[in-house]
Design an enzyme around this catalytic site. Structure first.
Site, PDB file in Angstrom:
ATOM      1  N   ARG A  28       4.453   1.850   1.660  1.00  0.00           N
ATOM      2  CA  ARG A  28       3.546   0.757   1.302  1.00  0.00           C
ATOM      3  C   ARG A  28       4.314  -0.557   1.298  1.00  0.00           C
ATOM      4  O   ARG A  28       4.530  -1.177   0.260  1.00  0.00           O
ATOM      5  CB  ARG A  28       2.879   1.072  -0.010  1.00  0.00           C
ATOM      6  CG  ARG A  28       1.891   2.219   0.229  1.00  0.00           C
ATOM      7  CD  ARG A  28       0.866   2.352  -0.782  1.00  0.00           C
ATOM      8  NE  ARG A  28      -0.416   2.619  -0.148  1.00  0.00           N
ATOM      9  CZ  ARG A  28      -1.471   3.070  -0.799  1.00  0.00           C
ATOM     10  NH1 ARG A  28      -1.415   3.262  -2.066  1.00  0.00           N
ATOM     11  NH2 ARG A  28      -2.598   3.273  -0.174  1.00  0.00           N
ATOM     12  N   GLN A  62       0.824  -2.597   6.310  1.00  0.00           N
ATOM     13  CA  GLN A  62      -0.542  -2.716   5.778  1.00  0.00           C
ATOM     14  C   GLN A  62      -1.605  -2.453   6.846  1.00  0.00           C
ATOM     15  O   GLN A  62      -2.624  -1.836   6.571  1.00  0.00           O
ATOM     16  CB  GLN A  62      -0.755  -4.088   5.139  1.00  0.00           C
ATOM     17  CG  GLN A  62      -0.230  -4.121   3.710  1.00  0.00           C
ATOM     18  CD  GLN A  62      -0.463  -5.433   3.012  1.00  0.00           C
ATOM     19  OE1 GLN A  62      -0.950  -6.388   3.601  1.00  0.00           O
ATOM     20  NE2 GLN A  62      -0.081  -5.500   1.754  1.00  0.00           N
ATOM     21  N   ASP A 110      -2.298   1.185   7.232  1.00  0.00           N
ATOM     22  CA  ASP A 110      -2.474   1.940   5.985  1.00  0.00           C
ATOM     23  C   ASP A 110      -3.833   2.651   5.982  1.00  0.00           C
ATOM     24  O   ASP A 110      -4.853   2.101   5.551  1.00  0.00           O
ATOM     25  CB  ASP A 110      -2.337   0.981   4.793  1.00  0.00           C
ATOM     26  CG  ASP A 110      -2.299   1.715   3.473  1.00  0.00           C
ATOM     27  OD1 ASP A 110      -2.827   2.843   3.396  1.00  0.00           O
ATOM     28  OD2 ASP A 110      -1.754   1.161   2.508  1.00  0.00           O
ATOM     29  N   SER A 159      -5.593   3.166   2.572  1.00  0.00           N
ATOM     30  CA  SER A 159      -6.335   1.994   2.094  1.00  0.00           C
ATOM     31  C   SER A 159      -7.625   1.814   2.874  1.00  0.00           C
ATOM     32  O   SER A 159      -8.685   1.583   2.284  1.00  0.00           O
ATOM     33  CB  SER A 159      -5.486   0.728   2.223  1.00  0.00           C
ATOM     34  OG  SER A 159      -4.440   0.760   1.297  1.00  0.00           O
ATOM     35  N   TYR A 185       2.296   4.011  -6.205  1.00  0.00           N
ATOM     36  CA  TYR A 185       1.519   5.184  -6.618  1.00  0.00           C
ATOM     37  C   TYR A 185       1.795   5.501  -8.080  1.00  0.00           C
ATOM     38  O   TYR A 185       2.881   5.232  -8.591  1.00  0.00           O
ATOM     39  CB  TYR A 185       1.908   6.403  -5.779  1.00  0.00           C
ATOM     40  CG  TYR A 185       1.522   6.283  -4.327  1.00  0.00           C
ATOM     41  CD1 TYR A 185       0.181   6.334  -3.945  1.00  0.00           C
ATOM     42  CD2 TYR A 185       2.489   6.136  -3.340  1.00  0.00           C
ATOM     43  CE1 TYR A 185      -0.180   6.234  -2.612  1.00  0.00           C
ATOM     44  CE2 TYR A 185       2.135   6.034  -2.000  1.00  0.00           C
ATOM     45  CZ  TYR A 185       0.799   6.093  -1.646  1.00  0.00           C
ATOM     46  OH  TYR A 185       0.446   5.990  -0.338  1.00  0.00           O
TER      47      TYR A 185
HETATM   48  P1  NAD Z   1      -4.280   6.360  -5.323  1.00  0.00           P
HETATM   49  O1  NAD Z   1      -5.449   6.649  -4.419  1.00  0.00           O
HETATM   50  O2  NAD Z   1      -3.051   7.158  -5.141  1.00  0.00           O
HETATM   51  O3  NAD Z   1      -4.760   6.499  -6.843  1.00  0.00           O
HETATM   52  C1  NAD Z   1      -5.918   5.840  -7.303  1.00  0.00           C
HETATM   53  C2  NAD Z   1      -5.643   5.201  -8.643  1.00  0.00           C
HETATM   54  O4  NAD Z   1      -5.584   6.215  -9.653  1.00  0.00           O
HETATM   55  C3  NAD Z   1      -4.312   4.453  -8.735  1.00  0.00           C
HETATM   56  O5  NAD Z   1      -4.572   3.101  -9.066  1.00  0.00           O
HETATM   57  C4  NAD Z   1      -3.561   5.191  -9.825  1.00  0.00           C
HETATM   58  O6  NAD Z   1      -2.749   4.329 -10.594  1.00  0.00           O
HETATM   59  C5  NAD Z   1      -4.701   5.758 -10.647  1.00  0.00           C
HETATM   60  N1  NAD Z   1      -4.324   6.855 -11.568  1.00  0.00           N
HETATM   61  C6  NAD Z   1      -3.513   7.924 -11.336  1.00  0.00           C
HETATM   62  N2  NAD Z   1      -3.403   8.687 -12.437  1.00  0.00           N
HETATM   63  C7  NAD Z   1      -4.198   8.114 -13.386  1.00  0.00           C
HETATM   64  C8  NAD Z   1      -4.516   8.455 -14.727  1.00  0.00           C
HETATM   65  N3  NAD Z   1      -4.019   9.524 -15.343  1.00  0.00           N
HETATM   66  N4  NAD Z   1      -5.353   7.610 -15.400  1.00  0.00           N
HETATM   67  C9  NAD Z   1      -5.865   6.518 -14.808  1.00  0.00           C
HETATM   68  N5  NAD Z   1      -5.619   6.154 -13.538  1.00  0.00           N
HETATM   69  C10 NAD Z   1      -4.779   6.946 -12.843  1.00  0.00           C
HETATM   70  O7  NAD Z   1      -3.905   4.813  -5.226  1.00  0.00           O
HETATM   71  P2  NAD Z   1      -4.205   3.787  -4.046  1.00  0.00           P
HETATM   72  O8  NAD Z   1      -5.611   3.364  -4.064  1.00  0.00           O
HETATM   73  O9  NAD Z   1      -3.715   4.398  -2.791  1.00  0.00           O
HETATM   74  O10 NAD Z   1      -3.342   2.494  -4.385  1.00  0.00           O
HETATM   75  C11 NAD Z   1      -2.279   2.415  -5.282  1.00  0.00           C
HETATM   76  C12 NAD Z   1      -1.723   0.985  -5.290  1.00  0.00           C
HETATM   77  O11 NAD Z   1      -1.008   0.708  -4.120  1.00  0.00           O
HETATM   78  C13 NAD Z   1      -2.776  -0.091  -5.420  1.00  0.00           C
HETATM   79  O12 NAD Z   1      -2.357  -1.013  -6.394  1.00  0.00           O
HETATM   80  C14 NAD Z   1      -2.791  -0.746  -4.093  1.00  0.00           C
HETATM   81  O13 NAD Z   1      -3.192  -2.084  -4.155  1.00  0.00           O
HETATM   82  C15 NAD Z   1      -1.355  -0.579  -3.674  1.00  0.00           C
HETATM   83  N6  NAD Z   1      -1.227  -0.720  -2.229  1.00  0.00           N
HETATM   84  C16 NAD Z   1      -0.218  -1.479  -1.719  1.00  0.00           C
HETATM   85  C17 NAD Z   1      -0.073  -1.621  -0.351  1.00  0.00           C
HETATM   86  C18 NAD Z   1       1.015  -2.477   0.244  1.00  0.00           C
HETATM   87  O14 NAD Z   1       1.620  -3.267  -0.438  1.00  0.00           O
HETATM   88  N7  NAD Z   1       1.286  -2.350   1.524  1.00  0.00           N
HETATM   89  C19 NAD Z   1      -0.929  -0.971   0.502  1.00  0.00           C
HETATM   90  C20 NAD Z   1      -1.919  -0.188  -0.043  1.00  0.00           C
HETATM   91  C21 NAD Z   1      -2.075  -0.059  -1.416  1.00  0.00           C
END
Ligand code: NAD
Length: 374
Positions: free
Chosen positions: A120, A125, A128, A131, A231
C-alpha cells in the site's frame, strides 16, 4: 506475446479481467495479440463485438487459458489450470492465503502475481484491487440494506406526518466502510462509525458521521491498534470486550448496521454477538461484508438473508460482482496498470522488473515453487 482473457467460471462471478477499453490500450503497441474467450464480458455487459472492435480475437476457453499472459479475476480452478501452459504469467486475485491453491499454481509451472498483495504505497494506488472492489462493495452494502429496510432512509416531512431518518452504524472504516458512510449520507441517514485504527476518526468526521470511540487502556492496545501497512491487527481480548459492550449499545439504537472489519490472512473479528442481535429493534438490517471471511456478525451466513426475531442479517458474498460493469472497468484498469510494469505500453517490450517493490510483493510463485514470504 499472446495475452488471454478467459471467462470467469466461479459461481456468481460476473466480472472480467479486461474490458474493451483496456484491450484497446493493450493492442495499441501492435506487439501483442489478444484473445478473449467468447462471452467473457457478457456478465459485465461487454459484448464480444466490442472486444473485437478494440483489437482482440474471440476464441475458446483453451485459446485464452493457453496464452503467454493470462489475465483473470479469480484464481483458476483445477480444470482451468490444466489448460494453462508452463512458463505462463498469470495475473489476478489469486487468494494468496489459500496455501493449497497457490501451491497448485506453482506446480503448474506458472508465474503467479496475486494483486491482493500489492504494497500500500502511493505508486501502487492505481493497481490497488482491494480498494477498487471494496469501494464498490461499501456502496452496494448500503443499497442492499436500503432495499431490505422497511422504512425510508432520509428524514421526510410530509402532509401525512414526519418520517425519521434511519440511524446507520458502520463498523470497520477502511475503503468499504468509508464508501458506506458516504453512500448512506447521500441517502440522508444519520451515521455513526467505529474502527480499531485511531487514524480513521478524522476521516469519519469529515464525511459527516459521528465517531464511536472505543478507548485504549494500555500502551500495548494503542500500539496494536495502529496496525501495520495500513491493515488492522487482531486486538487483545480486553479491548474486544470493551468494543463489544459499546457496539451493543450503539447497535440497539441503530436501524441499519454495516460491518466491514477484516484482518488480512485471518478470520474476520466478531463484532456483533447473537446477544446484541437479540436486542436490536425488529425491522433492523445488518449487512455483513466480511461474511466470506467468517463474518463479523454471529448468525451471518453466506448467500442468506437470515431473520432473527425480526432483525435481518444479510450475507451476500462478493458484493462487488453485483455491480459488474463498473467493478470490471475498475479492476481491468488496475490489471492494465500492473501489466504496464512488465509490458512497455508503447513498444510492447516484455521484461519483468524483479527488483520492483510491487512485482516483489505480488509474485506468489515461479519456476515451480511458491515464493516464501519474508
Ligand atoms: P480492510 O478491508 O483490511 O479492513 C476493513 C477495516 O476493518 C479496516 O479499517 C480495519 O482497521 C477494520 N478492522 C479490523 N479489525 C477491526 C476490529 N476488531 N474492530 C473494528 N474495526 C476493525 O481495510 P482496507 O479497506 O483495505 O483499508 C485499510 C486502510 O488502508 C485504509 O485506511 C485505507 O485508506 C488504507 N489504504 C491505503 C492505500 C495507500 O496508501 N496506497 C491504499 C488503499 C488503502
Amino acid at each position: 506475446m499472446l495475452i488471454g482473457i478467459p471467462r470467469e467460471t466461479r459461481a456468481g462471478e460476473t466480472r472480467v479481467a479486461a474490458t474493451p477499453e483496456t484491450v484497446k490500450k493493450l493492442a495499441a503497441s501492435g506487439a501483442h495479440q489478444i484473445v478473449v474467450e467468447a462471452g467473457a464480458g457478457t456478465g459485465s455487459s461487454f459484448p464480444d463485438a466490442q472486444y473485437q472492435a478494440a483489437g482482440a480475437r474471440i476464441g475458446t476457453a483453451s485459446d485464452a487459458l493457453s496464452a503467454d499472459i493470462v489475465l483473470k479475476v479469480r484464481a483458476p480452478l483445477p480444470e482451468e489450470l490444466a489448460r494453462m501452459k508452463r512458463g505462463a504469467v498469470l495475473i489476478g486475485l489469486l487468494n494468496p492465503f489459500d496455501v493449497a491453491g497457490v501451491q497448485a499454481i506453482a506446480q503448474a509451472g506458472i508465474s503467479g502475481f496475486a494483486l491482493e498483495m500489492a504494497p500500500r504505497i502511493t505508486r501502487a494506488q492505481a493497481i490497488d484491487v482491494l480498494s477498487s472492489q471494496a469501494n464498490i462493495a461499501g456502496y452496494k452494502a448500503v443499497i442492499v440494506a436500503a432495499n431490505e429496510y422497511g422504512r425510508f432512509m432520509p428524514m421526510l416531512m410530509t402532509a401525512a406526518g414526519t418520517v425519521k431518518a434511519a440511524r446507520v452504524l458502520v463498523l470497520g472504516v477502511g475503503v468499504a466502510g468509508l464508501q458506506a458512510i458516504a453512500t448512506a449520507k447521500r441517502l440522508g441517514a444519520v451515521i455513526e462509525a467505529s474502527d480499531v485504527r485511531p487514524s480513521v476518526k478524522d476521516q469519519v468526521e469529515s464525511l459527516g458521521a459521528k465517531w464511536v470511540d472505543v478507548p485504549y487502556e494500555t500502551d500495548e492496545e494503542k500500539q496494536i491498534a495502529e496496525g501495520v501497512g495500513g491493515y488492522a491487527r487482531p486486538m487483545p481480548p480486553a479491548w474486544m470486550a470493551r468494543q463489544a459492550a459499546i457496539v451493543h449499545e450503539r447497535a440497539k439504537a441503530a436501524d441499519i448496521v454495516i460491518t466491514t472489519a477484516l484482518i488480512p490472512g485471518r478470520p474476520a473479528p466478531t463484532l456483533i454477538k447473537a446477544a446484541t442481535v437479540a436486542q436490536m429493534k425488529p425491522g433492523s438490517v445488518i449487512v455483513d461484508l466480511a461474511v466470506e471471511q467468517g463474518g463479523n456478525v454471529e448468525g451471518a451466513q453466506i448467500d442468506t438473508v437470515a431473520n432473527v426475531n425480526g432483525v435481518k442479517i444479510v450475507g451476500i458474498p462478493n458484493l462487488a460482482a453485483t455491480v459488474p460493469t463498473d467493478a470490471s472497468a475498475l479492476y481491468a484498469r488496475n490489471v492494465l496498470t500492473f501489466l504496464n510494469l512488465m509490458v512497455d505500453p508503447k513498444s510492447g517490450a516484455f521484461n519483468v522488473p524483479k527488483d520492483d517493490e510491487i512485482i516483489k510483493g505480488t509474485l506468489v510463485c515461479e519456476n515451480g515453487a511458491v515464493v516464501p514470504r519474508g
